[in-house]
Design a protein around this motif. Sequence first.
Motif, PDB file in Angstrom:
ATOM      1  N   PRO A 102       0.823  -1.215   0.000  1.00 27.55           N
ATOM      2  CA  PRO A 102       0.000   0.000   0.000  1.00 27.55           C
ATOM      3  C   PRO A 102       0.856   1.265   0.000  1.00 27.55           C
ATOM      4  O   PRO A 102       1.975   1.265   0.508  1.00 27.55           O
ATOM      5  CB  PRO A 102      -0.777  -0.111   1.310  1.00 27.55           C
ATOM      6  CG  PRO A 102       0.040  -1.015   2.172  1.00 27.55           C
ATOM      7  CD  PRO A 102       0.739  -1.961   1.258  1.00 27.55           C
ATOM      8  N   LEU A 103       0.321   2.326  -0.575  1.00 26.48           N
ATOM      9  CA  LEU A 103       1.018   3.618  -0.597  1.00 26.48           C
ATOM     10  C   LEU A 103       0.173   4.648   0.148  1.00 26.48           C
ATOM     11  O   LEU A 103      -1.044   4.726  -0.057  1.00 26.48           O
ATOM     12  CB  LEU A 103       1.240   4.062  -2.045  1.00 26.48           C
ATOM     13  CG  LEU A 103       2.194   3.164  -2.858  1.00 26.48           C
ATOM     14  CD1 LEU A 103       2.121   3.481  -4.340  1.00 26.48           C
ATOM     15  CD2 LEU A 103       3.625   3.304  -2.352  1.00 26.48           C
ATOM     16  N   THR A 105      -1.573   8.069   1.296  1.00 32.08           N
ATOM     17  CA  THR A 105      -2.051   9.325   0.707  1.00 32.08           C
ATOM     18  C   THR A 105      -2.571  10.215   1.818  1.00 32.08           C
ATOM     19  O   THR A 105      -3.489   9.809   2.540  1.00 32.08           O
ATOM     20  CB  THR A 105      -3.242   9.087  -0.251  1.00 32.08           C
ATOM     21  OG1 THR A 105      -2.906   8.043  -1.138  1.00 32.08           O
ATOM     22  CG2 THR A 105      -3.575  10.342  -1.029  1.00 32.08           C
ATOM     23  N   ASN A 115      -1.847   5.869  -5.742  1.00 32.62           N
ATOM     24  CA  ASN A 115      -2.606   4.719  -6.248  1.00 32.62           C
ATOM     25  C   ASN A 115      -3.502   5.138  -7.405  1.00 32.62           C
ATOM     26  O   ASN A 115      -3.587   4.465  -8.424  1.00 32.62           O
ATOM     27  CB  ASN A 115      -3.451   4.117  -5.121  1.00 32.62           C
ATOM     28  CG  ASN A 115      -2.576   3.657  -3.990  1.00 32.62           C
ATOM     29  OD1 ASN A 115      -1.703   2.827  -4.186  1.00 32.62           O
ATOM     30  ND2 ASN A 115      -2.765   4.228  -2.810  1.00 32.62           N
ATOM     31  N   GLU A 334      -2.326  -6.094  -5.503  1.00 30.25           N
ATOM     32  CA  GLU A 334      -2.103  -5.434  -4.207  1.00 30.25           C
ATOM     33  C   GLU A 334      -3.208  -5.787  -3.228  1.00 30.25           C
ATOM     34  O   GLU A 334      -4.342  -6.061  -3.614  1.00 30.25           O
ATOM     35  CB  GLU A 334      -2.043  -3.919  -4.367  1.00 30.25           C
ATOM     36  CG  GLU A 334      -3.332  -3.307  -4.842  1.00 30.25           C
ATOM     37  CD  GLU A 334      -3.318  -1.780  -4.815  1.00 30.25           C
ATOM     38  OE1 GLU A 334      -2.435  -1.201  -4.175  1.00 30.25           O
ATOM     39  OE2 GLU A 334      -4.218  -1.188  -5.418  1.00 30.25           O
ATOM     40  N   HIS A 337      -6.172  -3.347   1.586  1.00 32.30           N
ATOM     41  CA  HIS A 337      -6.007  -2.367   2.676  1.00 32.30           C
ATOM     42  C   HIS A 337      -4.943  -1.319   2.359  1.00 32.30           C
ATOM     43  O   HIS A 337      -4.205  -1.413   1.390  1.00 32.30           O
ATOM     44  CB  HIS A 337      -5.691  -3.079   3.990  1.00 32.30           C
ATOM     45  CG  HIS A 337      -4.390  -3.839   3.995  1.00 32.30           C
ATOM     46  ND1 HIS A 337      -3.172  -3.201   4.078  1.00 32.30           N
ATOM     47  CD2 HIS A 337      -4.118  -5.164   3.929  1.00 32.30           C
ATOM     48  CE1 HIS A 337      -2.211  -4.124   4.079  1.00 32.30           C
ATOM     49  NE2 HIS A 337      -2.764  -5.323   3.980  1.00 32.30           N
ATOM     50  N   GLY A 338      -4.890  -0.303   3.248  1.00 28.55           N
ATOM     51  CA  GLY A 338      -3.911   0.766   3.106  1.00 28.55           C
ATOM     52  C   GLY A 338      -2.654   0.495   3.915  1.00 28.55           C
ATOM     53  O   GLY A 338      -2.392  -0.651   4.318  1.00 28.55           O
ATOM     54  N   SER A 339      -1.897   1.566   4.182  1.00 28.95           N
ATOM     55  CA  SER A 339      -0.563   1.405   4.777  1.00 28.95           C
ATOM     56  C   SER A 339      -0.600   1.267   6.302  1.00 28.95           C
ATOM     57  O   SER A 339       0.455   1.115   6.922  1.00 28.95           O
ATOM     58  CB  SER A 339       0.317   2.590   4.369  1.00 28.95           C
ATOM     59  OG  SER A 339      -0.326   3.800   4.723  1.00 28.95           O
ATOM     60  N   ALA A 340      -1.794   1.325   6.901  1.00 31.87           N
ATOM     61  CA  ALA A 340      -1.987   1.122   8.352  1.00 31.87           C
ATOM     62  C   ALA A 340      -0.800   1.658   9.164  1.00 31.87           C
ATOM     63  O   ALA A 340      -0.132   0.901   9.868  1.00 31.87           O
ATOM     64  CB  ALA A 340      -2.225  -0.364   8.643  1.00 31.87           C
ATOM     65  N   ASN A 350      -1.420  -8.793   9.444  1.00 35.38           N
ATOM     66  CA  ASN A 350      -1.689 -10.053   8.744  1.00 35.38           C
ATOM     67  C   ASN A 350      -1.183  -9.965   7.294  1.00 35.38           C
ATOM     68  O   ASN A 350      -1.666  -9.125   6.520  1.00 35.38           O
ATOM     69  CB  ASN A 350      -3.207 -10.286   8.773  1.00 35.38           C
ATOM     70  CG  ASN A 350      -3.596 -11.650   8.279  1.00 35.38           C
ATOM     71  OD1 ASN A 350      -2.788 -12.358   7.672  1.00 35.38           O
ATOM     72  ND2 ASN A 350      -4.841 -12.025   8.522  1.00 35.38           N
ATOM     73  N   TYR A 389      -2.434 -11.031  15.033  1.00 30.96           N
ATOM     74  CA  TYR A 389      -3.234 -10.436  16.120  1.00 30.96           C
ATOM     75  C   TYR A 389      -4.687 -10.177  15.722  1.00 30.96           C
ATOM     76  O   TYR A 389      -5.599 -10.326  16.543  1.00 30.96           O
ATOM     77  CB  TYR A 389      -2.592  -9.107  16.575  1.00 30.96           C
ATOM     78  CG  TYR A 389      -2.981  -7.957  15.677  1.00 30.96           C
ATOM     79  CD1 TYR A 389      -2.390  -7.786  14.427  1.00 30.96           C
ATOM     80  CD2 TYR A 389      -4.001  -7.065  16.043  1.00 30.96           C
ATOM     81  CE1 TYR A 389      -2.772  -6.766  13.582  1.00 30.96           C
ATOM     82  CE2 TYR A 389      -4.398  -6.040  15.202  1.00 30.96           C
ATOM     83  CZ  TYR A 389      -3.770  -5.893  13.970  1.00 30.96           C
ATOM     84  OH  TYR A 389      -4.176  -4.891  13.128  1.00 30.96           O
TER      85      TYR A 389
HETATM   86  P1  NAD Z   1      -5.777   0.995   6.327  1.00 27.53           P
HETATM   87  O1  NAD Z   1      -6.395  -0.009   5.431  1.00 27.53           O
HETATM   88  O2  NAD Z   1      -4.360   1.287   6.110  1.00 27.53           O
HETATM   89  O3  NAD Z   1      -5.926   0.538   7.840  1.00 27.53           O
HETATM   90  C1  NAD Z   1      -7.153   0.557   8.561  1.00 27.53           C
HETATM   91  C2  NAD Z   1      -7.081  -0.478   9.667  1.00 27.53           C
HETATM   92  O4  NAD Z   1      -7.293  -1.758   9.094  1.00 27.53           O
HETATM   93  C3  NAD Z   1      -5.736  -0.586  10.374  1.00 27.53           C
HETATM   94  O5  NAD Z   1      -5.593   0.354  11.412  1.00 27.53           O
HETATM   95  C4  NAD Z   1      -5.797  -2.003  10.897  1.00 27.53           C
HETATM   96  O6  NAD Z   1      -6.559  -2.049  12.066  1.00 27.53           O
HETATM   97  C5  NAD Z   1      -6.554  -2.731   9.787  1.00 27.53           C
HETATM   98  N1  NAD Z   1      -5.637  -3.383   8.843  1.00 27.53           N
HETATM   99  C6  NAD Z   1      -5.199  -2.925   7.650  1.00 27.53           C
HETATM  100  N2  NAD Z   1      -4.382  -3.812   7.080  1.00 27.53           N
HETATM  101  C7  NAD Z   1      -4.288  -4.861   7.927  1.00 27.53           C
HETATM  102  C8  NAD Z   1      -3.578  -6.105   7.892  1.00 27.53           C
HETATM  103  N3  NAD Z   1      -2.793  -6.458   6.878  1.00 27.53           N
HETATM  104  N4  NAD Z   1      -3.700  -6.928   8.957  1.00 27.53           N
HETATM  105  C9  NAD Z   1      -4.491  -6.618   9.980  1.00 27.53           C
HETATM  106  N5  NAD Z   1      -5.178  -5.470  10.073  1.00 27.53           N
HETATM  107  C10 NAD Z   1      -5.084  -4.589   9.061  1.00 27.53           C
HETATM  108  O7  NAD Z   1      -6.663   2.321   6.192  1.00 27.53           O
HETATM  109  P2  NAD Z   1      -6.331   3.825   6.569  1.00 27.53           P
HETATM  110  O8  NAD Z   1      -5.703   3.884   7.922  1.00 27.53           O
HETATM  111  O9  NAD Z   1      -7.579   4.534   6.291  1.00 27.53           O
HETATM  112  O10 NAD Z   1      -5.285   4.272   5.456  1.00 27.53           O
HETATM  113  C11 NAD Z   1      -3.887   4.453   5.709  1.00 27.53           C
HETATM  114  C12 NAD Z   1      -3.224   4.997   4.448  1.00 27.53           C
HETATM  115  O11 NAD Z   1      -3.274   4.025   3.396  1.00 27.53           O
HETATM  116  C13 NAD Z   1      -3.887   6.263   3.870  1.00 27.53           C
HETATM  117  O12 NAD Z   1      -2.855   7.137   3.483  1.00 27.53           O
HETATM  118  C14 NAD Z   1      -4.650   5.753   2.663  1.00 27.53           C
HETATM  119  O13 NAD Z   1      -4.789   6.737   1.675  1.00 27.53           O
HETATM  120  C15 NAD Z   1      -3.748   4.633   2.201  1.00 27.53           C
HETATM  121  N6  NAD Z   1      -4.434   3.614   1.384  1.00 27.53           N
HETATM  122  C16 NAD Z   1      -3.705   3.053   0.393  1.00 27.53           C
HETATM  123  C17 NAD Z   1      -4.271   2.041  -0.367  1.00 27.53           C
HETATM  124  C18 NAD Z   1      -3.431   1.428  -1.462  1.00 27.53           C
HETATM  125  O14 NAD Z   1      -2.240   1.612  -1.502  1.00 27.53           O
HETATM  126  N7  NAD Z   1      -4.035   0.713  -2.387  1.00 27.53           N
HETATM  127  C19 NAD Z   1      -5.559   1.572  -0.112  1.00 27.53           C
HETATM  128  C20 NAD Z   1      -6.268   2.151   0.952  1.00 27.53           C
HETATM  129  C21 NAD Z   1      -5.696   3.159   1.698  1.00 27.53           C
END
Ligand code: NAD
Length: 420
Positions: A102-103, A105, A115, A334, A337-340, A350, A389
């Motif tokens: 993930p990247l 933003t 993205n 990809e 999810h995002g970059s968490a 995970n 977790y």
């Molecule tokens: P996120 O998807 O990164 O995380 C939200 C929550 O989901 C996390 O806090 C965590 O609890 C859970 N989560 C995410 N991935 C997980 C994993 N692999 N295992 C377990 N739990 C997981 O969403 P966000 O916090 O809204 O976004 C963070 C950044 O990521 C933002 O800058 C956003 O723009 C970017 N983003 C990028 C992409 C992409 O690269 N395709 C997609 C979505 C969001």
Amino acid sequence: MTNHSSEAPSHGQWIRIDSDLGLDVPDNPIIGFIEGDGVGPDIWAAARPVFDSAVKTVSRGAREIAWWEIPAGEKSFRDTEEYLPASSLQAINKALVVIKGPLTTPVGGGFRSLNVTLRKELDLYACIRPIRYLPGTPSPVVRPELVDMVIFRENTEDVYAGIEWKSGSDDAARVIRFLRDEMGVTVDPFSGIGIKPMSPGATKRLVRRSIRFAVENGKKKVTMVHKGNIMKFTEGAFRDWGYELAREEFPDAVISEEHLWTHHGGVIPDGKILLNDRIADAMFQQVLLRPSEYEVLAMPNLNGDYLSDALAAQVGGLGMAPGANVGDRCAVFEATHGSAPKYAGLDKVNPSSMLLSGAMMLRHMGWNDAADLIVSAVSSTIQSGTVTYDLARLMPGAREVSCSGFARAVIERMNLILTY
Ligand code: NAD
């Protein structure tokens, strides 16, 4: 071996597009990877040995991926002061098959989403997200095994096209004046303005891809999800163009819901695919209450973003959700999810999202046996109670492991599966 320069690894060969056969994949293909930001490096470091091990084991050492690092995101900015160098876009165009983390933003300012830029620049017009339940995964719904859908989300248009003007800016004021003077429409003068373009061309190629997928994979239903009752000329047109495409290009394969009831008593005949549509808000209820009635979903960008995360929750959450952004030339795989960022560098999240995205990638390359092995091993590792977790907190008695620990357990499972 990782090659950190923009030179492709010399021990690999290029994947090519053959006009008759589709992808022509050598035994040692060069595949691009982008580590990504936040947890990207964690899940990539965990997943890569799983891919290598699966490919090597099922091919008895005859195949090996030559990984080629393609700079993007924060790591690229640190090295080159560019988040997405033009050479990276060229590299993806050359490699044809890429897997990325993930990247990040920033919300409400900074730069345009990398993205979104990648999808637009490479014309990766279909975001494909399979949502399937792996037995043993904890779920908030009673019958998660009934969920088996593949989302086709339009990737280049809609409110995600990035055409917007900030509240109070001169540009927003000009658009608001234009709306008032030329179109007779009044909006609050302090409004921010966004544009929602949706075209017949982009809609039809997305719906075409979803119907082709259904035909090639023995699926019986394709459902268009839209909010056409309110947004008639965008979301409503999406539905109309979808039906038009089916009539023009799949007249023998596709039947409508009306035809299904008037001619077939509600039972889809062999060799036919039902193309129907649902209003987006009702669809959120449908996927919870009647998930077994849906197989392939085609939808505009925003609906697809929302619904794929909601569906991911039904099968174990974002950590379990793979995806791909695909055009007529390149495919970038990809996690959904995002970059968490709060978990970055903790070796905690995970990696299944990345592992399952890699399995999709291997299938795209025609390496189905390696893909099947990864999916079976992820499933059987979870069933054995060894989980990260996010799943451990929902599974009493589970053995919680790190991100890399889970990937190691998956490799052990792959070896066990092959031994028996
Ligand atoms: P996120 O998807 O990164 O995380 C939200 C929550 O989901 C996390 O806090 C965590 O609890 C859970 N989560 C995410 N991935 C997980 C994993 N692999 N295992 C377990 N739990 C997981 O969403 P966000 O916090 O809204 O976004 C963070 C950044 O990521 C933002 O800058 C956003 O723009 C970017 N983003 C990028 C992409 C992409 O690269 N395709 C997609 C979505 C969001």
